[in-house]
Design an enzyme around this catalytic site. Structure first.
Site, PDB file in Angstrom:
ATOM      1  N   LYS A  92      -1.155  -9.479   2.760  1.00  0.00           N
ATOM      2  CA  LYS A  92      -0.687  -9.030   4.074  1.00  0.00           C
ATOM      3  C   LYS A  92      -1.255  -7.987   4.877  1.00  0.00           C
ATOM      4  CE  LYS A  92       2.917  -6.040   3.792  1.00  0.00           C
ATOM      5  NZ  LYS A  92       2.482  -4.723   4.745  1.00  0.00           N
ATOM      6  N   ASP A 130       0.810  -1.307   0.152  1.00  0.00           N
ATOM      7  CA  ASP A 130      -0.070  -0.008  -0.051  1.00  0.00           C
ATOM      8  C   ASP A 130       0.891   1.180   0.030  1.00  0.00           C
ATOM      9  OD1 ASP A 130       0.962   0.117   2.594  1.00  0.00           O
ATOM     10  OD2 ASP A 130      -1.102   0.187   3.556  1.00  0.00           O
ATOM     11  N   SER A 131       2.061   0.889   0.142  1.00  0.00           N
ATOM     12  CA  SER A 131       3.037   2.284  -0.232  1.00  0.00           C
ATOM     13  C   SER A 131       2.872   2.747  -1.648  1.00  0.00           C
ATOM     14  CB  SER A 131       4.689   1.622  -0.419  1.00  0.00           C
ATOM     15  OG  SER A 131       4.591   0.445  -1.061  1.00  0.00           O
ATOM     16  N   ASP A 133      -1.323  -6.422  -0.548  1.00  0.00           N
ATOM     17  CA  ASP A 133      -1.236  -5.616   0.935  1.00  0.00           C
ATOM     18  C   ASP A 133      -2.670  -5.067   1.323  1.00  0.00           C
ATOM     19  OD1 ASP A 133       0.102  -4.719   3.218  1.00  0.00           O
ATOM     20  OD2 ASP A 133       1.167  -3.153   2.080  1.00  0.00           O
ATOM     21  N   GLU A 171       9.086  -4.005  10.307  1.00  0.00           N
ATOM     22  CA  GLU A 171       9.702  -2.849   9.638  1.00  0.00           C
ATOM     23  C   GLU A 171      10.284  -1.996  10.993  1.00  0.00           C
ATOM     24  OE1 GLU A 171       6.743  -1.099   7.166  1.00  0.00           O
ATOM     25  OE2 GLU A 171       7.930   0.785   7.192  1.00  0.00           O
TER      26      GLU A 171
HETATM   27  O1  KIV Z   1       3.386  -1.050   1.673  1.00  0.00           O
HETATM   28  C1  KIV Z   1       4.743  -1.485   1.716  1.00  0.00           C
HETATM   29  O2  KIV Z   1       5.418  -1.418   0.611  1.00  0.00           O
HETATM   30  C2  KIV Z   1       5.061  -2.467   2.734  1.00  0.00           C
HETATM   31  C3  KIV Z   1       6.319  -2.667   2.969  1.00  0.00           C
HETATM   32  C4  KIV Z   1       7.355  -1.357   3.400  1.00  0.00           C
HETATM   33  C5  KIV Z   1       6.830  -3.814   3.817  1.00  0.00           C
HETATM   34  O3  KIV Z   1       4.072  -2.476   3.652  1.00  0.00           O
END
Ligand code: KIV
Length: 275
Positions: A113, A44-45, A83, A182
């Site tokens: 995730k 979700d980044s 995510d 993290e």
């Molecule tokens: O959203 C993302 O990219 C993440 C990573 C930083 C693990 O959760």
């Protein structure tokens, strides 16, 4: 070779490090997959590095499904982890299972995730019961940025460190196949990695984790809004892109592009009739 949750299990038992990078689109996923990565996280980044939000909170299920579909079309061998965005699983066990199912049915992800430990244990158990593999995520969980008061290293006091160990064990017990750690002190991440039998994937958690994940724009030097200390920049693609963009702009302005080799032809006979 096709990567699955079994690959993750075997890597931990053999002491082989697991590799993971984020991707959000078809062509990048294809390049990463062809490089031999174990897993691609459609993180979700996305909200920050692709959509320009200041954090991940505005990302929707529709955003995630759209981008996960593209990644799944590009990656043939990597385990694709979708995510779960903010409020797609915190609200209820039903929402968690329903939205996790969407990642599998609509977007062709292999796993999901979600962030948190004890607070989401019931959701993790229910998703796993629905035969969807779950990757946990503890430490700095960006969806809790407002509760944390910013993006900060987690687990520094004895109490906070013990809580993180506990959260990792709860996630393992709930059936997670792996856990992202993290922004956790390296020594604490090492302790957690030894205490759980499932692989830990670190980001800002040192070398004692069973694998590593990075946001691909960070490691390629394509995103400068935030520069976390834990990122190693493997290339300066951002600068290369800017040089190429500038060259294109000046060649168009000078009339140097397009040249003959980029043109399409028309028969002289047809042409004569047009004058
Ligand atoms: O959203 C993302 O990219 C993440 C990573 C930083 C693990 O959760």
């Amino acid at each position: 070779m096709k990567n699955t949750v079994v690959t993750f299990k075997e890597a931990k038992s053999k002491g082989e490090k697991l590799t993971m990078l984020t991707a959000y689109d078809y062509s990048t996923a294809k390049l990463i997959d062809e490089s031999g990565i174990n897993s691609i996280l459609v993180g979700d980044s996305l909200g920050m590095v692709c959509l320009g939000y200041p954090d991940t909170l505005s990302v929707t299920m529709e955003d995630m499904i759209h981008h996960t579909k593209a990644v799944a079309r590009g990656a043939k061998n990597a385990l694709i982890v979708g995510d779960m965005p903010f409020m797609s699983y915190q609200t209820s066990v039903y929402d968690a299972v329903y939205n996790a199912g969407r990642f599998i049915k609509e977007a062709n992800a292999h796993a999901v995730k979600l962030e948190g430990g004890a607070a989401v244990a019931e959701q993790v158990k229910a998703i796993v019961r629905a035969s969807i593999p779950v990757m946990g995520h503890i430490g700095l969980t960006p969806q809790s940025v407002n509760a944390f008061g910013g993006f900060k290293v987690q687990g520094k006091s004895e109490e906070a460190a013990r809580k993180l160990i506990e959260e990792a064990l709860i996630l393992e017990e709930a059936g997670a196949f792996s856990i992202v750690l993290e922004c956790v002190p390296a020594k604490l991440a090492e302790i957690i990695s030894k205490k759980v039998s499932i692989p830990t994937i670190g980001i800002g958690a040192g070398n004692g984790c069973d694998g590593q994940v990075l946001v691909y724009q960070d490691m390629l030097g394509m995103f400068a809004d935030i520069k976390p200390k834990f990122v190693k920049q493997y290339a300066n693609i951002g600068e290369n892109m800017k040089e190429a963009f500038k060259k294109y702009i000046s060649e168009v302005k000078e009339g140097a592009f397009p040249s003959k080799e980029h043109e399409f032809k028309i028969d002289e006979e047809v042409l004569e009739k047009l004058y």
